[in-house]
Design an enzyme around this catalytic site. Sequence first.
Site, mmCIF file in Angstrom:
data_model
loop_
_atom_site.group_PDB
_atom_site.id
_atom_site.type_symbol
_atom_site.label_atom_id
_atom_site.label_comp_id
_atom_site.label_asym_id
_atom_site.label_seq_id
_atom_site.Cartn_x
_atom_site.Cartn_y
_atom_site.Cartn_z
ATOM 1 N N HIS A 84 44.543 18.194 -20.602
ATOM 2 C CA HIS A 84 44.906 17.971 -19.200
ATOM 3 C C HIS A 84 44.987 16.483 -18.876
ATOM 4 C CE1 HIS A 84 44.546 22.241 -18.469
ATOM 5 N NE2 HIS A 84 43.449 22.205 -19.199
ATOM 6 N N CYS B 13 12.792 -5.213 -10.823
ATOM 7 C CA CYS B 13 11.787 -6.255 -10.654
ATOM 8 C C CYS B 13 10.395 -5.761 -11.074
ATOM 9 C CB CYS B 13 11.709 -6.776 -9.224
ATOM 10 S SG CYS B 13 13.220 -7.489 -8.633
ATOM 11 N N LYS C 280 15.314 -1.016 -15.931
ATOM 12 C CA LYS C 280 14.725 0.321 -15.912
ATOM 13 C C LYS C 280 14.229 0.547 -14.497
ATOM 14 C CE LYS C 280 12.742 3.340 -19.069
ATOM 15 N NZ LYS C 280 13.876 3.962 -19.766
ATOM 16 N N ARG D 122 11.834 -4.040 -16.467
ATOM 17 C CA ARG D 122 12.268 -3.677 -15.110
ATOM 18 C C ARG D 122 13.343 -4.620 -14.570
ATOM 19 N NH1 ARG D 122 8.326 -0.109 -12.921
ATOM 20 N NH2 ARG D 122 9.285 -0.344 -10.902
ATOM 21 N N GLU E 107 26.324 11.814 -22.536
ATOM 22 C CA GLU E 107 25.154 10.980 -22.836
ATOM 23 C C GLU E 107 25.448 10.041 -24.017
ATOM 24 O OE1 GLU E 107 22.575 10.011 -21.552
ATOM 25 O OE2 GLU E 107 21.128 9.483 -23.083
ATOM 26 N N LYS F 202 25.196 5.966 -23.766
ATOM 27 C CA LYS F 202 24.356 5.136 -24.643
ATOM 28 C C LYS F 202 25.190 4.016 -25.273
ATOM 29 C CE LYS F 202 21.070 5.884 -23.544
ATOM 30 N NZ LYS F 202 20.757 6.952 -22.635
ATOM 31 N N ASN G 149 9.802 -6.929 -4.608
ATOM 32 C CA ASN G 149 10.711 -5.989 -5.272
ATOM 33 C C ASN G 149 11.309 -5.124 -4.181
ATOM 34 O OD1 ASN G 149 11.986 -4.112 -6.908
ATOM 35 N ND2 ASN G 149 10.111 -2.951 -7.278
ATOM 36 N N GLY G 150 12.625 -4.994 -4.147
ATOM 37 C CA GLY G 150 13.257 -4.140 -3.135
ATOM 38 C C GLY G 150 14.324 -4.903 -2.388
ATOM 39 N N TRP H 280 15.360 -8.572 -11.117
ATOM 40 C CA TRP H 280 16.700 -8.005 -11.252
ATOM 41 C C TRP H 280 17.398 -8.351 -9.946
ATOM 42 C CZ3 TRP H 280 19.872 -4.400 -8.831
ATOM 43 C CH2 TRP H 280 20.966 -3.956 -9.586
ATOM 44 N N GLU I 262 26.131 1.308 -22.566
ATOM 45 C CA GLU I 262 25.078 0.429 -22.061
ATOM 46 C C GLU I 262 24.438 -0.415 -23.155
ATOM 47 O OE1 GLU I 262 22.092 2.661 -19.946
ATOM 48 O OE2 GLU I 262 21.993 4.194 -21.489
HETATM 49 C C1 F6R Z 1 20.417 5.416 -19.104
HETATM 50 C C2 F6R Z 1 19.285 5.430 -18.197
HETATM 51 C C3 F6R Z 1 19.556 5.659 -16.756
HETATM 52 C C4 F6R Z 1 18.443 6.501 -16.122
HETATM 53 C C5 F6R Z 1 18.664 6.607 -14.613
HETATM 54 C C6 F6R Z 1 17.604 7.470 -13.943
HETATM 55 O O1 F6R Z 1 20.028 5.203 -20.427
HETATM 56 O O2 F6R Z 1 18.173 5.223 -18.591
HETATM 57 O O3 F6R Z 1 20.806 6.242 -16.560
HETATM 58 O O4 F6R Z 1 18.421 7.764 -16.714
HETATM 59 O O5 F6R Z 1 18.635 5.335 -14.048
HETATM 60 O O6 F6R Z 1 16.325 6.951 -14.150
HETATM 61 P P1 F6R Z 1 15.039 7.830 -13.899
HETATM 62 O O7 F6R Z 1 15.038 8.920 -14.908
HETATM 63 O O8 F6R Z 1 13.888 6.898 -14.063
HETATM 64 O O9 F6R Z 1 15.151 8.381 -12.511
#
Ligand code: F6R
Length: 627
Positions: A519, A2, A622, A38, A496, A500, A112-113, A86, A503
């Site tokens: 395994h 949010c 994010k 966000r 990683e 990527k 937010n929360g 969100w 997502e």
């Molecule tokens: C994936 C991604 C997330 C963040 C995770 C931690 O592309 O961005 O997996 O890495 O949510 O976020 P931070 O680094 O802000 O604690």
Amino acid sequence: MCGIVGYVGRTKAGDAASDHQHGALDVVIEGLRRLEYRGYDSAGVAVISDGHVESRKKSGKLTNLLAELEADPLQPAVVGIGHTRWATHGGPTDGNAHPHLADDGKLAVIHNGIIENFAPLKAELLGKGYQFKSETDTEVAAVLLGDIYRNQVRNLSEAMQLACQRLEGAFTLLAIHADQPDVVVAARRNSPLVVGLGEGENFLGSDVSGFIDYTRRAVELGQDQIVTITPDSVEITDFFGAPAQGHEYKVDWDATAAKKDGYPSFMEKEINEQPRAVRETLLGRTDTDGNLMLDELRIDESVLRSVDKIIVIACGTAAYAGQVARYAIEHWCRVPTEVELAHEFRYRDPIVDEKTLVIAISQSGETMDTLMAVRYAREQGAKVLAICNTNGSTIPRESDAVLYTHAGPEIAVASTKAFLAQITAAYLLGLYLAQLRGNKYRDEVADVLEDLGRIPDKIQQILDRADEVKKLARDFVDAKSVLFLGRHVGFPVALEGALKLKELAYIHAEGFAAGELKHGPIALIEEGQPVFVVVPSPRGRDSLHSKVVSNIQEIRARGAVTIVIAEEGDEAVKDYANHVIYVPQTPTLLAPLLTTVPLQLFACELASSKGYDVDQPRNLAKSVTVE
Ligand code: F6R
């Protein structure tokens, strides 16, 4: 999660504005545009105009709200709040979107929360005869606040104090009331909120990008604080009305940093900013004699010398950065190092004491799971060092020390440049500890620093050849599943790469340790299965390279289509690879700073060619500020 914006000024849009006065709706909408990363399930705004609260809200992305505002405009106003959501409680519908109104439509609240005790509060308010229009916990907070305002104190700041005393959980709340038309009141507990200081106007935002177009003077709030902004004042108290202080700081990036700069997406821009992100994270970390200095560390050297265990806590991509760093830290410092997902860490009764150094890695500095783990570790007596990209955020503030990455603002929801900056910062920390604890001589540290210093140019070389990777990505646009294999530092890179792709492109993708293949996972290999293999340098430990080459042969023999990421000059892989992506030569431990880049480019291009929004992938947000 949010995005939240608040604004109070003196000049309505359309009035003869002075140089530094803006219409409330323009400020709020621009802030929401910047904060949309966000959360983007729904969006809404409320303003006070001619003594009335007016609001508009709409499910879906911000563009839907903008269309609504065009069809049904709001009156010019000097006070406004805005929200991009969100969803937690209640699906992403128009009705559940914020703001929520109370006190007969005179009060508007955004949040937010998660308010954990919303159920008993709602029952209590229903008992008083209130009705609810949404399924959200936010509306419960709004109705509670409205009830207190109407029946106990006719002052919004005081009513917010009383309301917050009754709320449990994590929240940033912003409220406006028609009776106080030049005030926005906000409260924060375990959720981010920053004040922006203007002249004759003031701002609130979930982070500084909410108001970066207008001011770079920001005030970070502490836990359990309430702030009341008017055009000329900013007053902070605790939840009981006692005066409190915020911490003022200057935002060190400007509005252009949060623009796409001609790139089709923030994601592509940020991938391309990686040489700079690494360079700036390395910058200014050595003294004139070449000694590594990490001034922001603020933990006594004797404490760092006595550390007998390191635990890295983080989530998602940041946790993979921790996994990469672990190889280097253990190798350089000879201190046992664990990496744990922050949300698992505190529930398993970990062995943590004064001799444990906990490294919390977080781009946003607001990830609730990581924050809670930080608090837990400190309660157990550990020293916590944050590696963070966001100045003024909660995790560094609550840690014993911070090492900032200087990646600049990361707007695309999926992390790219922050990942490389996190690895870089963690390596600096590892080298610093190794030097301090006598595991490495100064010239050995200097050698690694020199190699690190060459990394930005090498990343640039990979980016200069991005078209080859992009073309390859387009060839795999119909892939249903892609696997990623790596060994040693290549293993977290494989994880990683898979994350990527999942997502951004919504393709099933999984990363494995190459040695684990036999395994179980090898059963997944069938004719045509695409598999990325991250190959270590043949100039490093020979056994490592040859084992991965054997793994490639094993999967090729079973029909896999192999896409191999290897070091320039590695001819051995050619015979077994359907496709080879070469990266410049570099020492094994530093290779993730290079091998990750083609995987990011691949995921970004494949998702774009499927027509997906790579900056705002579905269901994600994010900054995950709920547990
Ligand atoms: C994936 C991604 C997330 C963040 C995770 C931690 O592309 O961005 O997996 O890495 O949510 O976020 P931070 O680094 O802000 O604690």
